[in-house]
Design a protein around this motif. Sequence first.
Motif, PDB file in Angstrom:
ATOM      1  N   ASP A  60      55.258 -30.593  72.504  1.00 44.02           N
ATOM      2  CA  ASP A  60      55.866 -29.385  73.057  1.00 44.02           C
ATOM      3  C   ASP A  60      57.045 -29.745  73.966  1.00 44.02           C
ATOM      4  O   ASP A  60      57.043 -29.483  75.168  1.00 44.02           O
ATOM      5  N   LYS A  61      58.065 -30.329  73.355  1.00 43.04           N
ATOM      6  CA  LYS A  61      59.274 -30.748  74.073  1.00 43.04           C
ATOM      7  C   LYS A  61      60.487 -30.412  73.206  1.00 43.04           C
ATOM      8  O   LYS A  61      60.429 -30.477  71.970  1.00 43.04           O
ATOM      9  N   GLU A  62      61.567 -30.088  73.853  1.00 44.42           N
ATOM     10  CA  GLU A  62      62.767 -29.647  73.136  1.00 44.42           C
ATOM     11  C   GLU A  62      63.275 -30.709  72.174  1.00 44.42           C
ATOM     12  O   GLU A  62      63.786 -30.390  71.096  1.00 44.42           O
ATOM     13  N   ARG A  63      63.144 -31.979  72.545  1.00 39.28           N
ATOM     14  CA  ARG A  63      63.707 -33.043  71.687  1.00 39.28           C
ATOM     15  C   ARG A  63      63.009 -33.089  70.322  1.00 39.28           C
ATOM     16  O   ARG A  63      63.609 -33.486  69.324  1.00 39.28           O
ATOM     17  N   TYR A  65      61.643 -30.274  68.869  1.00 37.33           N
ATOM     18  CA  TYR A  65      62.042 -29.042  68.191  1.00 37.33           C
ATOM     19  C   TYR A  65      63.443 -29.156  67.598  1.00 37.33           C
ATOM     20  O   TYR A  65      63.733 -28.593  66.553  1.00 37.33           O
ATOM     21  N   ALA A  66      64.313 -29.900  68.286  1.00 31.36           N
ATOM     22  CA  ALA A  66      65.711 -29.996  67.859  1.00 31.36           C
ATOM     23  C   ALA A  66      65.932 -31.041  66.769  1.00 31.36           C
ATOM     24  O   ALA A  66      67.024 -31.130  66.209  1.00 31.36           O
ATOM     25  N   GLN A 160      55.763 -29.553  65.767  1.00 31.72           N
ATOM     26  CA  GLN A 160      57.162 -29.758  66.158  1.00 31.72           C
ATOM     27  C   GLN A 160      58.083 -28.612  65.728  1.00 31.72           C
ATOM     28  O   GLN A 160      59.284 -28.654  65.993  1.00 31.72           O
ATOM     29  N   LYS A 162      59.932 -25.275  65.999  1.00 31.32           N
ATOM     30  CA  LYS A 162      60.361 -24.543  67.190  1.00 31.32           C
ATOM     31  C   LYS A 162      59.868 -23.105  67.212  1.00 31.32           C
ATOM     32  O   LYS A 162      59.517 -22.578  68.268  1.00 31.32           O
TER      33      LYS A 162
END
Length: 343
Positions: A60-63, A65-66, A160, A162
């Motif tokens: 659960d981290k933006e890196r 998801y991106a 992962q 988003k």
Amino acid sequence: MNKKNYSIELIRFVAALTIMCGHISVVFSNGNIERPFKGTWFYVEFFFLVTAYFTVKHFDKERYYASSLEEKAKESIAYTANKFKRFFVYTTVPIVLMYVVTNREILQDQGLMPYIKAFENMPFELLYLSAGTIESTRLFPLWFLSAMLIVFPVFCILAQIKNRRIVCILAAYISLFYYLSKYDFGSHIYPNQIIRAFSAMMLGYLVYHIATALDQRQVTKRERFLLSIIEVVTMLVPLGLSAWNIVLLRIYLICFVLYLTITLSNKSWLSQFSNPFILFLGKLSMPVYVWHYVVGVMLEAYMPNEISINFKIGAYYSLTLLIATINLLIAEKLWIGKKKNEV
């Protein structure tokens, strides 16, 4: 959220002990006696839910998801390999012992070559792949690790994505339809183990997001009190009723979901509890779960039939806890040494 939740660590250990009790009638020929906790296999669901929660929390981290789909796949494989390689220090010796003990009559009656052939599936079991076959695993409790390994990379990819609402809807459909259509979800008919592992982990995905949403809310003292009451009740109901061998599988599953959601949100009093010894017991649950079955099989194989079942059960618990503690201490030493080398 806390890095460690001590009430969950305690339940992990207690669950391992109750699962041991449930397997007494399986490993001992005269073990089908009246006793509490005869059918506690459903606590495996608890382990699935907890594993899923912390897996989603990791991703659960933006890196993540991106990242691209290819990068997500690489991260999934890397995380799966890193997670499961830690289990080898617990499972390798018990699996080998299980094959040696259960094949001993083949060596006596048929000779060396049939005995060697009887080890044909052992490499697959050592690599946690045996749940992918109809024959399944020889060291019976390890179906849990094998089934989870098979679905774990796919689950990591879903963790992962988003757009969490889409995955939450998917998780709700999968877990809801599985547990409504499959009351005896402990069935070991192939491929139920794999479907069960995936369904339970998708339910754990929902637990993570509900607990996270609750964690971000402000609660009053009255609400905290009510949540704490629900937490304690849902923690004790599965233990209390299963002690009387009352089978309420879906009620137990609901209790697991409510208990984990509340305690992992840190909105209750019990979630603030901490104790180093409880943490040790939580770690001990894994080697206890792995070792108990082979210990029981060996006692049944080499203890005279005249020995009472009560003595065997006492030896079963005592030896399992002793060997599990030694195994845990060795594992901890190996991991600490590895970390020092990496530094």
